[in-house]
Design a protein around this motif. Sequence first.
Motif, PDB file in Angstrom:
ATOM      1  N   SER A   7       0.832  -1.205   0.000  1.00  0.00           N
ATOM      2  CA  SER A   7       0.000   0.000   0.000  1.00  0.00           C
ATOM      3  C   SER A   7       0.867   1.257   0.000  1.00  0.00           C
ATOM      4  CB  SER A   7      -0.917   0.022   1.230  1.00  0.00           C
ATOM      5  OG  SER A   7      -1.816  -1.049   1.189  1.00  0.00           O
ATOM      6  N   ILE A   8       1.931   1.272   0.786  1.00  0.00           N
ATOM      7  CA  ILE A   8       2.837   2.425   0.837  1.00  0.00           C
ATOM      8  C   ILE A   8       3.524   2.613  -0.513  1.00  0.00           C
ATOM      9  CG2 ILE A   8       4.989   3.294   1.862  1.00  0.00           C
ATOM     10  CD1 ILE A   8       4.054   2.016   4.506  1.00  0.00           C
ATOM     11  N   LEU A   9       3.999   1.535  -1.102  1.00  0.00           N
ATOM     12  CA  LEU A   9       4.642   1.624  -2.413  1.00  0.00           C
ATOM     13  C   LEU A   9       3.661   2.105  -3.486  1.00  0.00           C
ATOM     14  CD1 LEU A   9       6.914  -1.552  -2.490  1.00  0.00           C
ATOM     15  CD2 LEU A   9       7.636   0.833  -2.375  1.00  0.00           C
ATOM     16  N   LEU A  10       2.439   1.609  -3.435  1.00  0.00           N
ATOM     17  CA  LEU A  10       1.421   2.021  -4.380  1.00  0.00           C
ATOM     18  C   LEU A  10       1.118   3.518  -4.239  1.00  0.00           C
ATOM     19  CD1 LEU A  10      -0.511   1.152  -6.604  1.00  0.00           C
ATOM     20  CD2 LEU A  10      -2.196   0.619  -4.841  1.00  0.00           C
ATOM     21  N   ALA A  11       0.997   3.995  -3.021  1.00  0.00           N
ATOM     22  CA  ALA A  11       0.740   5.421  -2.775  1.00  0.00           C
ATOM     23  C   ALA A  11       1.915   6.257  -3.278  1.00  0.00           C
ATOM     24  CB  ALA A  11       0.503   5.666  -1.285  1.00  0.00           C
ATOM     25  N   TRP A  12       3.130   5.789  -3.043  1.00  0.00           N
ATOM     26  CA  TRP A  12       4.319   6.516  -3.519  1.00  0.00           C
ATOM     27  C   TRP A  12       4.347   6.579  -5.051  1.00  0.00           C
ATOM     28  CZ3 TRP A  12       8.770   4.855  -6.189  1.00  0.00           C
ATOM     29  CH2 TRP A  12       9.798   5.795  -6.243  1.00  0.00           C
ATOM     30  N   LEU A  13       4.004   5.472  -5.697  1.00  0.00           N
ATOM     31  CA  LEU A  13       3.971   5.440  -7.162  1.00  0.00           C
ATOM     32  C   LEU A  13       2.901   6.395  -7.719  1.00  0.00           C
ATOM     33  CD1 LEU A  13       4.461   1.652  -7.944  1.00  0.00           C
ATOM     34  CD2 LEU A  13       6.041   3.515  -8.436  1.00  0.00           C
ATOM     35  N   VAL A  14       1.749   6.468  -7.073  1.00  0.00           N
ATOM     36  CA  VAL A  14       0.688   7.371  -7.517  1.00  0.00           C
ATOM     37  C   VAL A  14       1.148   8.820  -7.386  1.00  0.00           C
ATOM     38  CG1 VAL A  14      -1.635   8.231  -6.964  1.00  0.00           C
ATOM     39  CG2 VAL A  14      -1.202   5.764  -7.080  1.00  0.00           C
ATOM     40  N   MET A  15       1.802   9.143  -6.284  1.00  0.00           N
ATOM     41  CA  MET A  15       2.309  10.506  -6.076  1.00  0.00           C
ATOM     42  C   MET A  15       3.375  10.845  -7.120  1.00  0.00           C
ATOM     43  SD  MET A  15       2.298  10.777  -1.868  1.00  0.00           S
ATOM     44  CE  MET A  15       3.909  11.421  -1.867  1.00  0.00           C
ATOM     45  N   GLN A  16       4.253   9.934  -7.408  1.00  0.00           N
ATOM     46  CA  GLN A  16       5.286  10.152  -8.418  1.00  0.00           C
ATOM     47  C   GLN A  16       4.656  10.329  -9.797  1.00  0.00           C
ATOM     48  OE1 GLN A  16       8.513  10.695  -8.183  1.00  0.00           O
ATOM     49  NE2 GLN A  16       8.418  10.572  -5.962  1.00  0.00           N
TER      50      GLN A  16
END
Length: 83
Positions: A7-16
């Motif tokens: 979930s954290i990685l997914l959120a980071w990818l969306v922000m990027q």
Amino acid sequence: MIGCIVSILLAWLVMQSNSMEAQLAGYNAKAEALEEEIEQEKARTEEIDELKAYMETDEYVEDAARERLGLVKDNEIVFEEEK
């Protein structure tokens, strides 16, 4: 635990991804502005070339002599306005 990391990685990818899209939009706007500037400069160059060609003609020499030196042809009558 793995779900939290995903979930954290997914959120980071969306922000990027959002950040990259904003940068891309900015670059596209700059590219459009530069393309417009290029077109304006091409038009300006064409005008300068046309003026240069005109300045190499006898017509330009005659016009310049009339305007700057007040010269007239032999068979012309000049009328001047009263000031």
